[in-house]
Design a protein around this motif. Structure first.
Motif, short mmCIF file in Angstrom:
data_model
loop_
_atom_site.label_atom_id
_atom_site.label_comp_id
_atom_site.label_asym_id
_atom_site.label_seq_id
_atom_site.Cartn_x
_atom_site.Cartn_y
_atom_site.Cartn_z
N UNK A 171 0.82 -1.22 0.00
CA UNK A 171 0.00 0.00 0.00
C UNK A 171 0.85 1.26 0.00
N UNK A 172 1.99 1.20 0.69
CA UNK A 172 2.86 2.38 0.72
C UNK A 172 3.21 2.86 -0.68
N UNK A 173 3.41 1.89 -1.56
CA UNK A 173 3.87 2.24 -2.90
C UNK A 173 2.82 3.02 -3.67
N UNK A 174 1.56 2.80 -3.32
CA UNK A 174 0.50 3.52 -4.03
C UNK A 174 0.62 5.03 -3.83
N UNK A 175 1.24 5.46 -2.72
CA UNK A 175 1.30 6.91 -2.45
C UNK A 175 2.15 7.64 -3.48
N UNK A 176 3.45 7.28 -3.58
CA UNK A 176 4.22 7.96 -4.63
C UNK A 176 3.73 7.61 -6.03
N UNK A 177 3.12 6.42 -6.18
CA UNK A 177 2.58 6.08 -7.50
C UNK A 177 1.50 7.09 -7.87
N UNK A 178 0.71 7.48 -6.87
CA UNK A 178 -0.33 8.49 -7.12
C UNK A 178 0.33 9.77 -7.63
N UNK A 179 1.44 10.15 -7.02
CA UNK A 179 2.15 11.37 -7.47
C UNK A 179 2.56 11.22 -8.92
N UNK A 180 3.16 10.07 -9.23
CA UNK A 180 3.65 9.88 -10.59
C UNK A 180 2.50 9.89 -11.59
N UNK A 181 1.39 9.26 -11.23
CA UNK A 181 0.26 9.24 -12.16
C UNK A 181 -0.27 10.66 -12.35
N UNK A 182 -0.33 11.41 -11.28
CA UNK A 182 -0.77 12.80 -11.40
C UNK A 182 0.14 13.56 -12.37
N UNK A 183 1.42 13.24 -12.31
CA UNK A 183 2.37 13.88 -13.23
C UNK A 183 2.19 13.41 -14.67
N UNK A 184 1.41 12.35 -14.85
CA UNK A 184 1.32 11.75 -16.18
C UNK A 184 2.47 10.77 -16.41
N UNK A 185 3.13 10.40 -15.36
CA UNK A 185 4.23 9.43 -15.44
C UNK A 185 3.75 8.09 -14.88
N UNK A 186 4.65 7.14 -14.91
CA UNK A 186 4.31 5.83 -14.35
C UNK A 186 5.62 5.13 -14.01
N UNK A 187 5.59 4.23 -13.03
CA UNK A 187 6.80 3.49 -12.70
C UNK A 187 6.46 2.01 -12.57
N UNK A 188 6.95 1.22 -13.51
CA UNK A 188 6.69 -0.22 -13.47
C UNK A 188 7.77 -0.97 -12.72
#
Ligand SMILES: Nc1ncnc2c1ncn2[C@@H]1O[C@H](COP(=O)(O)OP(=O)(O)OP(=O)(O)O)[C@@H](O)[C@H]1O
Ligand SMILES: Nc1ncnc2c1ncn2[C@@H]1O[C@H](COP(=O)(O)OP(=O)(O)OP(=O)(O)O)[C@@H](O)[C@H]1O
Ligand SMILES: [Mg+2]
Ligand SMILES: [Mg+2]
Lengths: 340, 502, 335, 315
Positions: free
Chosen positions: C63-80
């Motif tokens: 679940x922790x990972x979802x937090x910065x993932x949310x930031x990246x998605x907001x940026x229009x980025x993604x991290x696989x």
């Protein structure tokens, strides 16, 4: 009225764009490097094995390409592949049919239906492609486990002509492996469709500017539906290819193949935001991925190192491609400077 | 066959919270050029979209050729022979010019697209438009103006009976506009009916035989062009009189604030040297594609430069990013408001405060009420027509969007404000407002660099004018010596001429 | 100088009660409650705080990972590459601990490793802006996992539970509530606050909505992207530490599939993968929706594959339902 | 009366016929005893997924858990918590560490399996030549144990001429296993034998050999399910003359018997205990290589051309 220095020379009509050419160069480099390490790599048997085994992934990239071109994504294709391949295999096991052709048709039809469902949810339900296909990946995969009761359809349960199909060269009267031939035909057809038909150009138009597309009267929803359905058909076709190739249907088959397909496309110059990319590029991208996967076990590197090396090669390939593009652009600008 | 080709009666169109059209009437005669004019947000573009089937009207009817029609989609309108060039360029950046022209009606034989024929046809369509790009070029590599020309070619290609142009000249310079006039007149002579929307009075006077005026979603009237004077027309549009369109202030010009020396970017422009003094309004003009935008983008740090030095207050400075420029007190108002100026999905307020968030924040924490009040004040100053600062920027009319972009620039404390086509697509009233803002800024001690393709604007507002051609500065004119002819002469100088001059 | 004195614009929003409650996160909150009620009804074992938090703790690690993932998605980025980063961080923690490095230092090494992985992603993507985040992080996903495999091979590395305070990181509880849960809540508050209430957060939305406009408005686009990728790496490092404390042992193939799970919860939370849209609370609620739904169904012994199917269906249904009714996008707001 | 009791089995993964058979044996015995059964297959082949399942079972207060561990150590905390809650825990097929179990149900002794495989190699290769192992995932604990034991046995004089050239990992994914097999053939032209101690691997290797018509030149053997291998065994020129396996159904059954005995109080899993199950077989708790205890079911069974037809429909 005015003489202007800007003469845009980027032509679409060339088969290869500069980006694809630089990828081709990279691919040749990789192949040469591998050949130096292991001289059997370019033997005809090795190439045949490679193309045969990866005809599935290579073909899958086409369906993915059309989806990426409209700015979408489909991560449910490998689950669709498993579901359609498994259902068609179960029917063959249960003796509903034994013909190879029927098996291929059934599997493709089931894949098409799966794709249609995905397409409907995305185009009518207005669900973001990534979430819809993420959901469907779970659903189709789960359904595969359920219909197969977690069992395999084993080699002895398949019709023997079907098992032979993937190993023989009947379709081309001995010229090339059947599966490779299917992949080749798919590529040729797609190449023509994407370039010379209205449908193909609409896919580009929708990906390039959806708003403009709807204003100019293109039914975006229909294009989306068609594209996802097509991706499903491809997955279905590959389901049959896959089971024929391995003479075995397993509920976890093809897992993770969607990522290879996406990587092939992007490596080949398909933009994830839609509108850009072409069939030759995808072919090159898919070949690069294939060569990397196939060759690593061949060049005598410890298995535990292979993944890291694969990662590095992918990264280097895309970065070199960018650098090459930049250099090309810089030279073009220098040439233009002289005209100023 | 009646003389009236197209008639709209009692058209009403409401968007959530906005009545864009209120019982509007319109009549288009066969073979006439009919102008529609009105303030930003008067509903002109919406009206056009009703004709072309993009929007369905809430009320009212459309009568084409004496028959009542209902267009459920743009395609339906196209089939009835209605083609449109929309205000915001609606092109496909990844496709070739040819495809952009022929999309939806490609030349197909036995299911196969005939590229050769299409390229040839595209070339034939483009030739009279005097373009310098090839039909096979990708649309995305063209400038906004060039794209506009392609859009015109596209409308021509449809062989339509009715051609609608929504501000086709907004991105064009005078000479290009004249080219467009010629084409338009030729089309009229061929029997087509044309609807043209423009904020430029000269467009209307040169072309149209009749003009229909909208104001605040209402139909004001239809006039014979020959019978209405500019002040009367402006009054009809704005609802009040505008006396002085170019309120050039008599400011005391101070010391040099900003200077660039032999700025160059390989392949784009070369040897650009210009300077700006305090409280000075400097113009930068030239033909479309002469590289003006690229020069100011480079100054603003968006693109890197390869040669040259930038001086601010006499000191050499390095600008590598827009932040650098903004820290130094340089602001840029971009010409492409849709892609570079605004976040269309955002409310007006957020758009306005984006460049200067820190100013309205407490520490690093944003304060919405403060931002909103500030945005409200700036929007009211600019006369943005909106319900609230929460309205999405995408819901604004083109001109109102431009006003928001100007408001954005006013949030920061600047020494030098660069305005790239600040009045593109802006109505007379708002133009006056923008000019007033410019005067105001000058009086506060700021300096302004204006890029404009509108001659009257350049002549009316600038103290000094630089003219560019083909990525080179061709000359500099003082306010006194500047005339339309002098500018055009410089802007169209050939390279050879330059070589002779040395 | 007021050009249009007659026009006034409202600067305050009159929020109707309806519009507040129609917001996405309230719908999700409703769903969250519904799932809890359903679980309590279908299984008599559900409402047991101790067991519930055991289950919660186990999905918080990802679940922790979802937090910065949310930031990246907001940026229009993604991290696989996140799953691989978790694995590599945990691997380094294990290897250094077993090589005699004190556990405290080993934790630092893991965090550093995660941060460097994220930094590398960020550096590649900000230096080569032409590259799509998807393909780059797909590459590093293979690379990081590969390095971990290179180090560990077929071995596992472990016996972390010999250090009792390290064991406590994951397992220590205050009453029935694990400290990890408190930490998660604190971090979520911090992440949510930064995203929605600070200049930085606003700029992230600006970048995601229109990168060019953001750039022209003086937002340091590439720096912010770099920061977010690095932050993602750091959080993956943290997740790797929690994972190690949880399992006590590490293999190279741990944490596979975390990336898609983090993306799903963020998207279910209303954060668009095309950038610029979404709310943080929604993402956090979604972590619990998916996690608890799975737990509830597991308690009545629905098989894992069917649970995945149900989650897939819910994912689609929840996102689609509002569209079908209003034929418009769900009430996703940028604030 | 056991009707209030619930026994659960957690397999290594879903979708693998071997695991299905194991679970069916477990289910059969528990049902016959009149108790409830829960069969859980984790969504992924990871310890993490199994822990989730264990936690769910603990919350349901089941009576006994049999688990085929995806990791030797990682399940420890979860299984200890289960035992602390009074649940009886045994591992089967793939062991978890001694602290996490009461005993382990071993399908066949590690050394016995290794011995059978090495002897098969010796026999099929005629005592000399190059051979390779194609294993499952690099992290699979039972495959690794067999391979380690085989390497130990190979030190014997007798096998001196057996040249083990490579250990490849097909990750128990069919496509990968095929690739790895083809790479082995290409890299070692003199390869005489491939030993695949895993169902997916042996089937994939046999497929490649058959497709390339190398039957007899490169021989496949190892551990595999008869149903999957029937195609490649039997009469005529076949890829795999013989292979081994135990009956996975029996493994599941034995785990069930052991758990039932433990709940009865007849069995604690301590060294030296024994019990006679409902099927009449007597099982003895012996010492395992990991210092815990285990119950060994028996030597691996050889499948060959003569019996494969009978077995292929059984499992
Ligand atoms: N899609 C939409 N949603 C909501 N409001 C809209 C939409 N499109 C237009 N409007 C509103 O309708 C009104 C009329 O807009 P329109 O674009 O027709 O103006 P215009 O006369 O073309 O102005 P301009 O000269 O600035 O282009 C404006 O108030 C605008 O904000
Ligand atoms: N990558 C490129 N390849 C070819 N031409 C390019 C490229 N980038 C820009 N151009 C050309 O540069 C010109 C854009 O120049 P710029 O926008 O600076 O001119 P301008 O004087 O501001 O004109 P405008 O009035 O259109 O804004 C266009 O003509 C465009 O075709
Ligand atoms: Mg308009
Ligand atoms: Mg310009």
């Amino acid at each position: 009225m005015q003489i202007n220095r800007r003469r845009v020379k980027l032509t679409r009509d060339r088969v290869f764009s500069s980006r694809e050419l630089s990828l081709l160069a990279i691919l040749i480099l990789i192949v040469a490097g591998i050949q130096l390490r292991n001289s059997t790599f370019l033997s005809s048997r090795s190439i045949n094995d490679m193309l045969k085994n990866y005809s599935t992934t290579i073909t899958l990239a086409l369906g993915m390409m059309s989806v990426l071109l409209i700015g979408g994504i489909d991560i449910s294709v490998s689950a669709t592949l498993a579901f359609s391949g498994m259902s068609a295999s179960l029917l063959m096991r249960d003796g509903v049919y034994s013909s190879t052709l029927v098996m291929f048709l059934v599997s493709t039809a089931i894949g098409t239906l799966c794709g249609l469902l995905v397409g409907l949810v995305i185009s009518r339900g207005k669900v973001l492609p990534i979430i819809a296909t993420l959901g469907f990946a779970n659903i189709f995969r789960g359904a595969t486990y359920i219909i197969s009761d977690s069992r395999w359809v084993s080699a002895y349960q398949f019709d023997s002509a079907f098992k032979r199909f993937a190993q023989t060269r009947t379709l081309t009267f001995g010229l090339m492996n059947n599966l490779v031939f299917i992949a080749l035909v798919c590529y040729l057809v797609f190449f023509v469709v994407m370039r010379w038909t209205r449908f193909g150009r609409r896919i580009y138009a929708v990906g390039s500017n959806p708003e403009a597309a709807s204003i100019s009267g293109i039914n975006i929803n229909r294009v989306k539906l068609a594209v996802y359905t097509m991706a499903g058909s491809f997955a279905g076709l590959i389901g049959a290819m896959y089971t024929s190739l391995y003479a075995s249907a397993q509920s976890d088959m093809g897992m993770g193949m969607e990522m290879d397909a996406i990587a092939s496309c992007v490596l080949g110059g398909v933009s994830l935001s839609g509108g850009q990319g072409g069939v030759p590029g995808v072919l090159l991208g898919a070949m690069t991925m294939t060569v990397i996967s196939k060759a690593l076990p061949l060049i005598g590197i410890s298995q535990f190192w292979q993944k890291a090396i694969k990662g590095i090669i992918i990264l280097i390939a895309i970065i070199i491609n960018v650098l090459a593009q930049r250099a090309i652009h810089r030279n073009a600008m220098r040439a233009r400077e002289r005209q100023i | 066959m009646s003389e009236i080709l197209l008639e709209l009666k009692g058209i009403t169109k409401t968007f959530p919270g906005v009545k864009a059209l209120d019982k509007v009437h319109f009549q288009l005669r066969r073979g006439e050029i009919h102008a529609i004019m009105g303030e930003n947000g008067a509903g002109k573009s919406t009206f056009i979209k009703v004709i072309t089937g993009v929007h369905m009207p809430d009320e009212g009817e459309i009568i084409l050729n004496g028959k009542k029609v209902v267009f459920r989609s743009p395609l339906a309108a196209q089939r009835e022979g209605i083609a449109a060039i929309y205000q915001n360029v609606t092109s496909y950046p990844d496709l070739s010019v040819t495809e952009n022209i022929f999309i939806g009606h490609e030349k197909v034989e036995r299911g196969i697209i005939q590229w050769k024929k299409m390229h040839k046809a595209a070339e034939e369509l483009l030739r009279p438009l005097n373009v310098d790009f090839q039909p096979a070029a990708l649309m995305g590599t063209l400038s906004v103006a060039q794209q506009q020309i392609v859009e015109i070619a596209k409308a021509l290609s449809m062989n339509a009976q009715i051609i609608i142009m929504d501000e086709p000249t907004a991105a064009l310079t005078n000479s290009e506009s004249e080219e467009l006039y010629r084409i338009t007149e030729r089309l009229r002579d061929e029997g087509k009916s044309i609807i043209i929307i423009s904020h430029r009075l000269e467009d209307m006077y040169c072309l149209a035989s009749r003009v229909t005026v909208f104001r605040d979603a209402n139909y004001i009237g239809t006039y014979q062009v020959s019978e209405i004077t500019p002040p009367e027309l402006i009054k009809a549009m704005v609802g009040r009189e505008i006396n002085d369109l170019f309120p050039k202030p008599k400011a005391k010009i101070g010391n040099e604030v900003f200077r660039v020396e032999s700025l160059g970017r390989t392949g784009y422009f070369k040897d650009i040297s210009l300077s700006i003094k305090q409280r000075e309004i400097v113009g930068l003009t030239g033909l479309v594609g002469s590289g003006r935008t690229e020069v100011v983008q480079t100054i603003f740090g968006v693109e890197p430069y390869d040669t040259g030095t930038v001086y601010l207050d006499g000191k050499a400075v390095e600008i590598h990013s827009p932040q650098d420029a903004m820290k130094l007190g340089i602001g840029l108002l971009t010409e492409d408001r849709q892609n570079q100026g605004l976040i269309l999905d955002w409310g007006i307020g957020r758009n306005v405060t984006l460049p200067a968030l820190a100013k309205y924040a407490r520490g690093k924490i944003t304060k919405d009420p403060i931002e909103n009040m500030a945005a409200k004040a700036l929007c009211e100053q600019m006369g943005v027509k909106a319900q609230s600062v929460f309205d999405k920027a995408s819901s604004l009319s083109g001109g109102n969007q431009q006003k928001v972009v100007v408001a954005k620039a006013l949030t920061s404390e600047l020494k030098l404000l660069i305005m790239d086509e600040p009045t593109k697509g802006v109505d007379v009233g708002a133009k006056a407002a923008i000019y007033e803002v410019i005067s105001d800024l000058i009086m506060k001690g700021m300096s302004i660099l204006i890029i404009s393709s509108e001659m009257p604007e350049i002549l009316g507002m600038c103290d000094r004018i630089y003219v560019m051609h083909d990525g080179r500065l061709m000359g500099e004119l003082d306010r006194e010596e500047a005339t339309q002819e002098r500018i055009l002469e410089l802007a169209m100088l050939k390279k050879t001429a330059l070589a002779v001059e040395g | 100088m007021t050009a249009h004195p007659d026009r006034s614009i409202l600067a305050a929003r009159n929020k109707s009660l309806k519009s507040v409650f129609m917001r996405w996160e309230f719908l999700l909150l409703g769903l969250f409650l519904a799932i809890n009620i359903m679980n309590a009804v279908i299984s008599p074992y559900y409402l047991n705080a101790g067991n519930l938090f055991t289950a919660i703790n186990s999905f918080l690690v990802k679940g922790f990972i979802a937090m910065p993932m949310a930031y990246l998605l907001v940026l229009g980025d993604i991290d696989l590459s996140v799953g691989s980063t978790v694995a590599l961080s945990a691997t380094l923690l294990g290897v250094s601990y077993n090589a005699g490095v004190p556990m405290g230092l080993a934790i630092l090494i893991a965090l550093l490793c995660g941060t460097m992985c994220g930094l590398l992603n960020g550096l590649i993507l900000t230096r080569f802006t032409e590259l799509a985040p998807m393909i780059v992080t797909l590459g590093t996903m293979t690379l990081y996992r590969g390095i971990s495999e290179m180090i560990l091979g077929s071995q596992s590395t472990g016996s972390f539970h010999n250090v009792s305070w390290f064991y406590q990181i994951y397992y220590a509880r205050l009453g029935p509530v694990p400290y990890l849960f408190f930490f998660f809540c604190l971090l979520a508050l911090a992440f949510g606050f930064v995203l929605h209430k600070t200049i930085f957060g606003r700029q992230l939305f600006a970048i995601g909505s229109n990168r060019l406009t953001a750039k022209y408005s003086g937002v340091p686009v590439q720096r912010h992207r770099l920061i977010c990728y690095t932050l993602m790496g750091l959080v993956c490092g943290m997740s790797g530490v929690f994972y190690s404390s949880w399992m006590g042992t590490v293999r190279f193939d741990i944490a596979t599939g975390y990336e898609l799970e983090a993306i799903s919860v963020a998207v279910l939370g209303g954060i668009s993968t095309s950038g610029g849209k979404g709310t943080f609370p929604g993402a956090i609620i979604s972590i619990f929706i998916i996690g608890l739904l799975g737990y509830g169904l597991g308690l009545i012994n629905v098989n894992s594959q069917t649970i995945l199917m149900i989650i897939g269906l819910i994912l689609i249904a929840v996102v689609m339902a509002p569209n079908l009714k209003t034929r418009r996008k769900p009430g996703i707001k940028t604030s | 009366d056991l009707s209030g009791q619930t026994y659960a089995i957690i397999t290594k993964s879903a979708g693998n016929p071997y695991n299905e058979r194991e679970a069916s044996g477990f289910e059969e015995v528990i049902k016959a005893a009149g108790a409830n059964v829960i069969v859980k297959h984790p969504a992924q082949i990871t310890a993490e997924a199994q822990i989730t399942l264990i936690n769910e079972l603990v919350a349901q207060k089941v009576t006994g858990i049999a688990v085929a561990g995806n990791d030797f150590d990682a399940l420890e905390t979860a299984l200890k918590a289960a035992m602390a809650a009074g649940i009886k825990v045994v591992s089967l097929d793939s062991a978890v560490n001694p602290a996490s179990r009461l005993t382990h149900i071993n399908q066949a002794g590690v050394v016995e399996v290794a011995q059978a495989l090495v002897d098969a190699a010796y026999d099929l290769m005629g005592g000399e030549g190059e051979w390779a192992i194609l294993s499952a995932t690099a992290t699979a604990s039972n495959q690794n144990a067999w391979i380690a034991a085989m390497q130990e046995l190979l030190k014997d004089e007798k096998y001196a001429k057996l040249n083990l050239v490579e250990i490849a990992y097909g990750d128990d994914i069919y496509q990968t296993s095929v690739d790895e097999t083809q790479a082995l053939l290409q890299n070692y032209p003199n390869l005489k034998l491939i030993n695949a101690p895993t169902t997916v691997g042996i089937a994939a290797a046999s497929k490649v050999i058959t497709d390339n018509e190398l039957q007899g030149k490169v021989i496949v053997t190892g551990l595999g399910l008869p149903s999957e291998m029937a195609e490649f065994m039997g009469q005529g020129s076949v890829a795999c003359p013989y292979m081994f396996l135990w009956n996975p159904i029996d493994v599941g059954r034995t785990a069930a018997y052991a758990l039932l005995e433990m709940v009865n109080g007849e069995l604690t899993g301590a060294l030296g205990e024994s019990f006679t199950a409902a099927n009449g077989v007597t099982y003895i708790v012996t010492e395992a290589g990991d210092k815990g205890t285990e119950i060994i079911i028996g030597p691996p069974f050889e499948f060959n051309a003569d019996n494969i037809e009978d077995w292929k429909t059984v499992y």
